[in-house]
Design a protein around this motif. Structure first.
Motif, PDB file in Angstrom:
ATOM      1  N   ASN A 168       0.844  -1.201   0.000  1.00 12.53           N
ATOM      2  CA  ASN A 168       0.000   0.000   0.000  1.00 12.53           C
ATOM      3  C   ASN A 168       0.878   1.250   0.000  1.00 12.53           C
ATOM      4  OD1 ASN A 168      -2.382  -1.599   0.226  1.00 12.53           O
ATOM      5  ND2 ASN A 168      -1.951  -1.841   2.405  1.00 12.53           N
ATOM      6  N   SER A 171      -0.255   5.350  -0.489  1.00 10.76           N
ATOM      7  CA  SER A 171      -1.005   5.950   0.621  1.00 10.76           C
ATOM      8  C   SER A 171      -0.143   6.032   1.882  1.00 10.76           C
ATOM      9  CB  SER A 171      -2.280   5.151   0.908  1.00 10.76           C
ATOM     10  OG  SER A 171      -1.962   3.819   1.299  1.00 10.76           O
ATOM     11  N   GLN A 174       2.268   8.987   1.513  1.00 12.45           N
ATOM     12  CA  GLN A 174       1.642  10.283   1.749  1.00 12.45           C
ATOM     13  C   GLN A 174       1.473  10.540   3.242  1.00 12.45           C
ATOM     14  OE1 GLN A 174       1.339  12.424  -0.615  1.00 12.45           O
ATOM     15  NE2 GLN A 174       1.872  10.984  -2.236  1.00 12.45           N
ATOM     16  N   ASN A 211      -0.573   8.793  -7.467  1.00 20.47           N
ATOM     17  CA  ASN A 211      -1.361   7.575  -7.690  1.00 20.47           C
ATOM     18  C   ASN A 211      -0.578   6.643  -8.609  1.00 20.47           C
ATOM     19  OD1 ASN A 211      -1.966   8.285 -10.514  1.00 20.47           O
ATOM     20  ND2 ASN A 211      -3.361   9.816  -9.640  1.00 20.47           N
TER      21      ASN A 211
END
Length: 382
Positions: A168, A171, A174, A211
């Motif tokens: 992951n 995310s 970030q 993304n």
């Protein structure tokens, strides 16, 4: 060939058999439940290695482009071999692009350690000097409110591009980096990367892909895999310098950040850095000076081509100093056991395992510094 499909990953893999001088192709099966491996020879249609535990290998080591060492054989993972593996791993693991901007290059090692400690894997890296034209092609300039200031900032010094891999990943990255406008970060998240390093919306030190789609475009731009497309220009100065190679075993052990941090805190300047995959021929050629001199030569060649290594051009502000001798002294004796006894604060004492797996290679003679740097950043890179 195994039929346990419920809890295993399968990859297409290759191994160059130096004795037979042929490239062997396999299905590599990995069973995360008990950390076992199986190899199936695609040419003979027979099992090459029965399912067995292989020490030192973990689930995080299996991704496209990785080199895993299986009983002293350097097996390169080329592709997924079935949709289950592809879907499962690409859902869990994400590759994305990160850019360290000019104002944090002197904190590179510190940042690498933070990245590694948060379970991200650095799968590629390169220091570059960007031009305004190259920046204009990048995604992260398109939404900038002050493009001129951003371009001036990003061309003010070298940058380091990273390819990161993590579960992951985007995310979690970030969350680690936090908001782009660093003035809004300090009161609430002083442990974030930008809070530690950034100043404001423009001078925010670090960029990461937003993304998956953008990540793929950025990785292809900064780390092109097409043979006829060169990557962005290196920053190597090729003068008053010495060569340092962080060896594959240390890269695999995720010691890159710690080693670079030590180098930078000792007031050495990193003027170029890049990850390389050295093949057998190049490994033999680079280390040829040790052939017939060191009994470890064959093992040294095997180590250098056993996986990705990180090559660094090292310089110092004081150009009058003997950079090659100074840095060799900083690395310590070839044998880490001896280094730990007489020079315990050297790189090989702290991070080395054996005379072959001694964490770093460094240039030996004054004339070797520039020649070795040129070998990587001019000949192999060119």
């Amino acid at each position: 060939m195994s039929t346990d499909y419920s809890n295993r990953y399968v990859f297409k893999a290759e191994w160059y058999d130096k004795v037979a001088c042929i490239m062997k192709k396999f299905y590599l099966y990995y069973y995360p439940s008990n950390n076992t491996i199986e190899l199936f020879d695609l040419k003979t249609k027979k099992t090459f290695l029965k399912r067995t535990i292989c020490e030192g290998i973990k689930a995080k080591d299996f991704y496209i482009g990785a080199i895993v060492i299986i009983f002293s054989r350097c097996i390169k993972i080329m592709d997924y071999a079935d949709n289950y593996t592809k879907i499962k791993l690409e859902t869990q693991l994400q590759k994305f692009f990160v850019l360290l901007k000019p104002d944090v290059i002197d904190k590179m090692g510190e940042i690498f350690k933070i990245i590694t400690n948060h379970d991200f894997h650095i799968t590629n890296m390169k220091m570059m000097q960007l031009t305004p034209t190259e920046i204009a092609e990048c995604y992260f300039i398109k939404d900038a409110t002050d493009k001129v200031s951003m371009i001036n900032y990003l061309t003010s010094g070298p940058v380091v591009g990273l390819e990161l891999l993590g579960e992951n990943g985007i995310s979690r990255w970030q969350e680690l980096v936090d908001p782009e406008n660093c003035k809004h970060v300090y009161p609430t998240a002083t442990s974030s990367l930008r809070a530690c390093c950034g100043k404001d919306e423009i001078y925010n030190s670090i960029y990461g892909s937003k993304n998956i789609e953008i990540a793929m475009q950025e990785l292809q731009h900064f780390f092109p895999n097409l043979r006829n497309k060169k990557g962005l220009k290196t920053t190597a100065i090729l003068q008053n310098c010495t060569c340092c190679i962080i060896k594959p075993h240390a890269v695999q052990a995720r010691l890159v950040g710690a080693i670079i941090d030590d180098i930078q805190k000792a007031d050495y300047i990193i003027t170029a850095i890049q990850q390389f995959h050295i093949n057998v021929i190049n490994s033999e050629e680079f280390l040829e000076i040790y052939k017939g001199v060191l009994p470890e030569y064959t093992a040294m060649v095997a180590e250098l081509q056993s996986g990705p290594c990180v090559v660094i051009e090292i310089s110092r502000k004081n150009e009058d100093s003997n950079i090659v001798a100074d840095f060799r002294n900083f690395c310590g004796p070839m044998d880490p056991d001896i280094a730990r006894q007489i020079k315990p604060n050297t790189l090989r004492a702290k991070y080395g395992k054996t005379k072959v797996q001694n964490a770093v290679h460094c240039s030996d003679l004054p004339e070797d510094g520039v020649l070795e740097v040129e070998y990587f950043f001019k000949i192999l890179e060119g």
